[in-house]
Enzyme design. Sequence first.
Site, short mmCIF file in Angstrom:
data_model
loop_
_atom_site.label_atom_id
_atom_site.label_comp_id
_atom_site.label_asym_id
_atom_site.label_seq_id
_atom_site.Cartn_x
_atom_site.Cartn_y
_atom_site.Cartn_z
N LYS A 175 0.88 -1.18 0.00
CA LYS A 175 0.00 0.00 0.00
C LYS A 175 0.91 1.23 0.00
O LYS A 175 1.44 1.62 1.03
CB LYS A 175 -0.89 -0.01 1.25
N GLU A 250 8.78 1.21 11.47
CA GLU A 250 9.90 2.12 11.22
C GLU A 250 9.30 3.51 11.23
O GLU A 250 8.65 3.92 10.26
CB GLU A 250 10.56 1.82 9.86
#
Length: 488
Positions: A175, A250
Amino acid sequence: MTALVESAHFLGGEHVAARAGRTIAVEDPSTGETIAAIARGDAGDVDRAVAAAHTAARRTRRTTPADRARMLRALAAALDADREEFARLETLDTGKPLSLARGEIAGCVGYLDYYAGAADKLHGETIPLGPGSLAWTVREPVGVTAHIVPWNAPCSMLCRSLAPALAAGNTAVVKPAEQTPLTALRFAGLAEAAGFPPGTVNVVTGLGAEAGHALAAHPGIGSLTFTGSVATGRAVLRAAAEHITPVVTELGGKSPQIVFADADLDHVAAQVVMGFTTNTGQYCDAGTRLLVERAVQEELVERIVARTAALTIGRGIDDPDLGPLVSAEHHRRVTGYVEVGRQEGARVADRPRELPDAGYFLAPTTFVDVTPDMRIAREEIFGPVLAVLPFDGEDQAIALADDTDYGLGTGIHTRDIDRALRVADRVDAGYIMINEYWGGGPGVPFGGTKHSGTGRERGLVALESYVKLKTVVARVAPHPPSNQEGTP
Ligand code: NAD
């Protein structure tokens, strides 16, 4: 300008329109012009993507590690052959300078090559249990991996997690960020051409709260890698918790560059400027807090301001030093922080400068007279804005460096190697760089502590996020008694 790509996802090896037929406009941030329309995916589109990835996973299970290494090498070669096209597309989509985009695409080739080399070396261990027992471990693919990608380095962030996921024998649903989906759509087509079965890499475009949320909450995902902001990271972790999906996060940063008085100040000025202005400050590990020993503060700030004044600013495709920020919305956010800094009592050390009329441009901004409690010293701005804070002595430098919710990058600049190693040992961050900001490469693990995230990408350790470790313990028949036992 006409739309660059069809308004379609890439599912099971085919371009497929959004079920609901809706689209999202994509802009060139250098001009504000619409350059493409993409599909606005929903939960139904995500279901189709995950189903396609599961079908491909059944075929991928029959490939050998050597096959996967070969296909990853072919993918690296295909991307390398098209690198100029990819770099231009990335520049158009993000506004980043063309040279920087070229470097990022070269980095993508590097990720694919590195993990191609690892694909056939991902083995288990045997564990000694003594006579009559045997134990061993097997690293199995997790099946379908999900990758939710930010806009700041779209192809690079995608390849960073996708390459180890494919090396470990998985398939993927990607995505991309709604602002910058173009290279991901183009990249998915290359995977098939490189020999991966159709459906190995699927791309669903759409908004975060719709397509992104549906992917994070999907029961058919074996692992999820999310790269983006802390706020979205929390939402993704909550959604993934429902199905106990393992997540690599992250997230953001407010990375310090710690400069001691004995450092080579000219070299440091260049490193600091590179650290907070490259990609217009839109890197997670941008070095946006300058912690400088008080004795050299004035001299270093003068050198930094002189260097930033000489940087060129313009459309990414003209290859300046700095392109625009990614969108009007992000431009409002970053300029809002510059205003907050002034209101908090910090002072801009730079002279005002002319900027291009169209597009979302902002000049590098260095704030002095900053105190540690100010928002500009604590919050991730994600633009070319530097907060300068003086310190006296090593202990205070470390206290200031750690006085943040984040723990991503840390730069240390000194000629004293003992001190550099001491500070590297004491500071709480995931990635420490001594006398060179942004040293490293695909083989060097990267990630954060505290709110900067969990898990590690890059290096062999990243492969662990894309496998399930299975342990087998077996009782084996003892050796038959032998008459010869004990005889020479
Ligand atoms: P973002 O969090 O707004 O979006 C990231 C991605 O998440 C996009 O694809 C977005 O569509 C999607 N998303 C948004 N809401 C969602 C939801 N509710 N559920 C699922 N997905 C959702 O981040 P951004 O603004 O695109 O990127 C900037 C941030 O990314 C910064 O904080 C930066 O520090 C961070 N970043 C971190 C790293 C790293 O390696 N640590 C690398 C690059 C960027």
